[in-house]
Design an enzyme around this catalytic site. Structure first.
Site, PDB file in Angstrom:
ATOM      1  N   GLU A 219     -14.120   0.992  17.106  1.00  0.00           N
ATOM      2  CA  GLU A 219     -15.410   0.870  15.916  1.00  0.00           C
ATOM      3  C   GLU A 219     -16.530   0.050  15.978  1.00  0.00           C
ATOM      4  O   GLU A 219     -16.472  -1.168  16.535  1.00  0.00           O
ATOM      5  CB  GLU A 219     -14.402   0.338  14.623  1.00  0.00           C
ATOM      6  CG  GLU A 219     -13.353   1.156  14.140  1.00  0.00           C
ATOM      7  CD  GLU A 219     -12.700   0.647  13.012  1.00  0.00           C
ATOM      8  OE1 GLU A 219     -13.169  -0.331  12.386  1.00  0.00           O
ATOM      9  OE2 GLU A 219     -11.739   1.306  12.542  1.00  0.00           O
TER      10      GLU A 219
ATOM     11  N   ILE B  32       0.843  -1.036   0.025  1.00  0.00           N
ATOM     12  CA  ILE B  32      -0.042  -0.103   0.321  1.00  0.00           C
ATOM     13  C   ILE B  32       0.818   1.309   0.122  1.00  0.00           C
ATOM     14  O   ILE B  32       0.663   2.279  -0.587  1.00  0.00           O
ATOM     15  CB  ILE B  32      -1.041  -0.050   1.184  1.00  0.00           C
ATOM     16  CG1 ILE B  32      -1.890  -1.063   1.082  1.00  0.00           C
ATOM     17  CG2 ILE B  32      -1.638   1.442   1.225  1.00  0.00           C
ATOM     18  CD1 ILE B  32      -2.647  -1.351   2.195  1.00  0.00           C
TER      19      ILE B  32
ATOM     20  N   ALA C 236      -4.817   2.387   8.320  1.00  0.00           N
ATOM     21  CA  ALA C 236      -4.332   1.113   8.828  1.00  0.00           C
ATOM     22  C   ALA C 236      -5.268   0.443   9.939  1.00  0.00           C
ATOM     23  O   ALA C 236      -6.116  -0.099   9.360  1.00  0.00           O
ATOM     24  CB  ALA C 236      -2.954   1.221   9.188  1.00  0.00           C
ATOM     25  N   ARG C 237      -5.150   0.620  11.154  1.00  0.00           N
ATOM     26  CA  ARG C 237      -5.959   0.242  12.296  1.00  0.00           C
ATOM     27  C   ARG C 237      -5.963   1.382  13.355  1.00  0.00           C
ATOM     28  O   ARG C 237      -4.986   2.043  13.500  1.00  0.00           O
ATOM     29  CB  ARG C 237      -5.377  -1.139  12.881  1.00  0.00           C
ATOM     30  CG  ARG C 237      -5.565  -2.218  11.900  1.00  0.00           C
ATOM     31  CD  ARG C 237      -7.084  -2.684  11.655  1.00  0.00           C
ATOM     32  NE  ARG C 237      -7.294  -3.890  11.082  1.00  0.00           N
ATOM     33  CZ  ARG C 237      -7.360  -4.114   9.764  1.00  0.00           C
ATOM     34  NH1 ARG C 237      -7.590  -2.916   9.055  1.00  0.00           N
ATOM     35  NH2 ARG C 237      -7.784  -5.172   9.326  1.00  0.00           N
TER      36      ARG C 237
ATOM     37  N   HIS D 224     -14.366   2.972   8.210  1.00  0.00           N
ATOM     38  CA  HIS D 224     -13.571   2.032   7.950  1.00  0.00           C
ATOM     39  C   HIS D 224     -13.801   1.310   6.548  1.00  0.00           C
ATOM     40  O   HIS D 224     -13.927   0.302   6.325  1.00  0.00           O
ATOM     41  CB  HIS D 224     -13.437   0.880   8.779  1.00  0.00           C
ATOM     42  CG  HIS D 224     -12.229   0.106   8.895  1.00  0.00           C
ATOM     43  ND1 HIS D 224     -11.730  -0.673  10.116  1.00  0.00           N
ATOM     44  CD2 HIS D 224     -11.343  -0.199   7.876  1.00  0.00           C
ATOM     45  CE1 HIS D 224     -10.712  -1.501   9.442  1.00  0.00           C
ATOM     46  NE2 HIS D 224     -10.368  -1.212   8.222  1.00  0.00           N
TER      47      HIS D 224
END
Length: 349
Positions: A275, A165, A245-246, A294
């Protein structure tokens, strides 16, 4: 007959996500069938797959279900998981390896869509898209000069992580005329960075020099809360943070503090922690933050490539091959995994 399980949570995302998976499974050899399975376990961390849920399965195509330490037993026949996407923080990888289960991900499916999502947030932040849209919504055009946009030419962009990425991000950004493109990644090949015109630097230098910082690293013990108070303090007050990403890669309390005191100029977050983000969270009240659920990278292309890729990774193992994007390559030396490959070969004969 060999059996592939498909996690039923695919259905929560609709037919556009399910159909590529079903098409790929329909093309499987005649000795391979599939069935849907649910995660019926529950603990303090939430739902997880139990050994009974995957009993009798040889492979699994997985969306977001969690695999815990107890998800596999000595009696489990599961030998491969094809994860839809690239994140695997919900999977207990040592447990999978110990029980001879290979884990493969789909980096080719997410590389360009996520890179495009990062560029989308970068441009929206630089051009003050959300505040300017709010001017029109308010009807008070006298406010239209209240915010200042930023041109990209001559600026510095940095990526924490330069895997598939991150590398594709730099390919997309090259025409914008950044003065420097920086990356911090101890695992990247220097030749690739040189080819893309990217300087490999330490994390502190990247944070201090970059006008835009994109997080492109996996979530693990090393990167949990990588962006903390100390690291936000190293960033320019005019810089922007972008996280696709996270969520837990960022200490959100520290991020809120940095945003509120002007330590950084703003943030674009497609991922949060937790989330879904509670509506009362301070991030939802800041006008220098863009929040998306997301899904910013979830395009038709991502659905197709992830679905087909996850199924192909499972089918590869069932025909005795090893998928290139295997996460736990230690499993290849496992006698249990090798026994599964022998069993798959006999089933195909």
């Amino acid at each position: 007959m060999l059996t592939i399980g498909v996690s039923v949570d695919f259905h929560t995302l609709g037919r556009s996500v399910v159909e590529p998976v079903e098409r790929a499974l329909a093309a499987a050899p005649g000795h391979i069938q599939y069935r849907w399975f649910e995660a019926t376990g529950e603990d303090a961390a939430g739902p997880y797959v139990t050994a009974n849920d995957v009993a009798g399965l040889d492979g699994a195509v997985l969306l977001a279900y969690r695999f815990a330490e107890s998800s596999l037993t000595e009696e489990s026949t599961l030998a491969v998981i094809g994860r839809w996407g690239v994140g695997y923080d919900r999977l207990d990888v040592p447990t999978l390896t110990r029980h001879g289960c290979l884990l493969a991900i789909t980096p080719d499916g997410v590389r360009r869509p996520v890179a495009e999502a990062i560029v989308t947030l970068l441009l929206a932040l630089a051009k003050q898209l959300m505040p300017r849209a709010a001017v029109v919504a308010s009807g008070d055009w006298n406010l239209r000069n209240a915010t200042l946009s930023y041109g990209l030419e001559g600026k510095v962009v940095g990526s924490v992580g330069m895997g598939n990425i991150g590398a594709d991000l730099f390919r997309l950004l090259a025409p914008f005329g950044f003065a420097r493109m920086l990356a911090h990644d101890p695992y990247v090949q220097p030749e690739l960075a040189a080819e893309l015109g990217v300087e490999l630097v330490g994390l502190d230098e990247l944070l201090a020099e970059s006008d835009f910082v994109a997080l492109n690293c996996p979530l693990n013990a090393e990167t949990h809360h990588l962006m903390n108070r100390e690291r936000f303090a190293r960033m320019k007050p005019t810089a922007y943070l972008i996280n696709t990403a996270r969520g837990p890669v960022v200490d959100q309390e520290a991020l809120v503090e940095a945003l509120q005191r002007g330590g950084i100029a703003g943030a674009g977050l497609d991922v949060q922690d937790p989330e879904p983000l509670p509506l009362s969270h301070p991030l939802t009240e800041l006008d220098n933050v863009i929040l998306t659920p997301h899904t910013l990278a979830w395009t038709d292309q991502l659905y197709e490539l992830n679905g087909a890729g996850a199924v192909e990774n499972v089918l590869a193992v069932l025909r005795g091959d090893i998928p290139a994007p295997t996460v736990n390559r230690d499993v290849l030396d496992s006698s249990r995994f090798q026994a599964s490959l022998a069993r798959f070969g006999a089933a195909a004969a």
